[in-house]
Design an enzyme around this catalytic site. Structure first.
Site, PDB file in Angstrom:
ATOM      1  N   GLY A  80      42.230  -4.090 -41.235  1.00  0.00           N
ATOM      2  CA  GLY A  80      41.894  -3.459 -39.954  1.00  0.00           C
ATOM      3  C   GLY A  80      41.165  -4.444 -39.057  1.00  0.00           C
ATOM      4  CB  SER A 101      37.171  -5.201 -45.065  1.00  0.00           C
ATOM      5  OG  SER A 101      37.158  -6.614 -45.204  1.00  0.00           O
ATOM      6  CG  ASP A 111      29.370  -9.761 -43.482  1.00  0.00           C
ATOM      7  OD1 ASP A 111      28.747 -10.684 -44.047  1.00  0.00           O
ATOM      8  OD2 ASP A 111      29.679  -9.787 -42.276  1.00  0.00           O
TER       9      ASP A 111
END
Ligand code: RIB
Length: 309
Positions: free
Chosen positions: A288, A285, A255
């Site tokens: 985390g 991304s 995404d």
């Protein structure tokens, strides 16, 4: 200064219930997981948030349930600066939810209960038509009814708006409905399910992408996780290398890729470089936990890009 793209996401919103675990229970067995995280997710909402954090003007067309999560999701869009005018609650339906299990390697397994996402119909696209016509790019996924996806692709084609389809989760695809689509962006598993060809390495991905392009789609990008991505078009195929990151949770990386890619393209970044930037944005991304909350804002991304490109 780069142009600020206007991006419309016609797609899903879920609540993610993420459990971090070293092992999975057998039937009838109860075991302990290590950690839990509750967050806003859903492939559509995640892509909208990534696009917004990268600096686009973003509006969302979605359906949420008449439960606690519905108003909270709409509030989250507002907080993120995403226009929720076309996000409505549906009486009597639950919001979409996703129990997610993440193993110690950061790999995820996701179960989606679509709930109100399944109530997003072509008529809702018509109701948002004036807003959609003002978009530079429309982004779609497969967590809403496929008839709505195909209807919106046709809408985008008719109005000359760039369109990106992320066929996730994978389902049988009507290639006729995707003819001349600008971008089709599956991951390896989705590409494999859709074409029936195995995708175990970059060469397999190349064959698979070429098959999809041969079927009439203009450009295919297969995201390959730690192997980067593969960009295929009628002009040729190219493997775009990944960036090295220390991954803890890969949920939502696809995404992050799509939301950021839509923005880079909209800013006029050349296609191959837009893919390379999106590879980095997606990679970051995974450093985390969670989906939306692990996405970088533009300033943080730009400084990583400047240091690594
Ligand atoms: O791509 C990750 C997303 O898939 C999660 O946020 C979950 O909600 C599912 O839609």
């Amino acid at each position: 200064m780069a142009k600020r793209p206007r991006i419309a996401v016609v797609g899903s919103a879920n609540i993610d219930l993420t459990t971090f675990t070293n092992q999975f229970p057998k039937p009838g067995e109860t075991i302990f997981g290590q950690k839990f995280d509750l967050g806003f997710g859903g492939k559509g909402a995640n892509q909208a948030v990534a696009a917004r954090l990268c600096g686009a003007e973003v509006f969302m067309v979605a359906r949420v349930g008449s439960d606690l999560f519905g108003p909270a999701t709409i509030e989250n869009f507002k907080k993120q600066g995403i226009d929720p005018t076309h996000v409505k609650q549906v009486e009597g339906l639950s919001s979409g939810v996703a129990p997610i299990f993440v193993d110690p390697n950061g790999q995820n397994r996701i179960l989606v209960v679509k709930g109100a996402n399944d109530a997003l119909k072509p008529a809702d696209v018509d109701a948002a038509a004036e807003t959609l016509k003002s978009a530079d790019c429309i982004v779609l996924q497969f967590e809403i009814p496929v008839e709505t996806v195909y209807y919106t692709v046709e809408f985008a084609r008719k109005h000359g708006i760039r369109c990106i389809v992320n066929p996730a989760p994978a389902q049988t695809v009507n290639m006729g409905a995707l003819k001349d689509l600008d971008y089709f962006v599956p991951n390896e598993t989705e590409a494999e399910t859709i074409t029936g060809s195995p995708v175990k390495n970059v060469d397999d991905a190349r064959k698979c992408a070429e098959k999809l392009v041969g079927g009439g789609i203009r450009r295919v990008i297969i995201t390959l996780g730690a192997n980067g991505s593969l960009l295929a078009s009628r002009e040729g195929t190219e493997h775009v290398a990944p960036f090295t990151v220390k991954s803890v949770d890969s949920t939502g990386a696809g995404d992050a890729f799509i939301g950021s890619f839509a923005v880079f393209l909209g800013e006029g970044v050349p296609e191959q470089e837009a893919v390379r930037r999106a590879n980095l944005y997606a990679g970051l991304s995974t450093t985390g936990v969670g989906t939306q909350k692990s996405f970088y804002d533009r300033a943080r991304f730009d400084s990583e890009w400047a240091a690594r490109s």
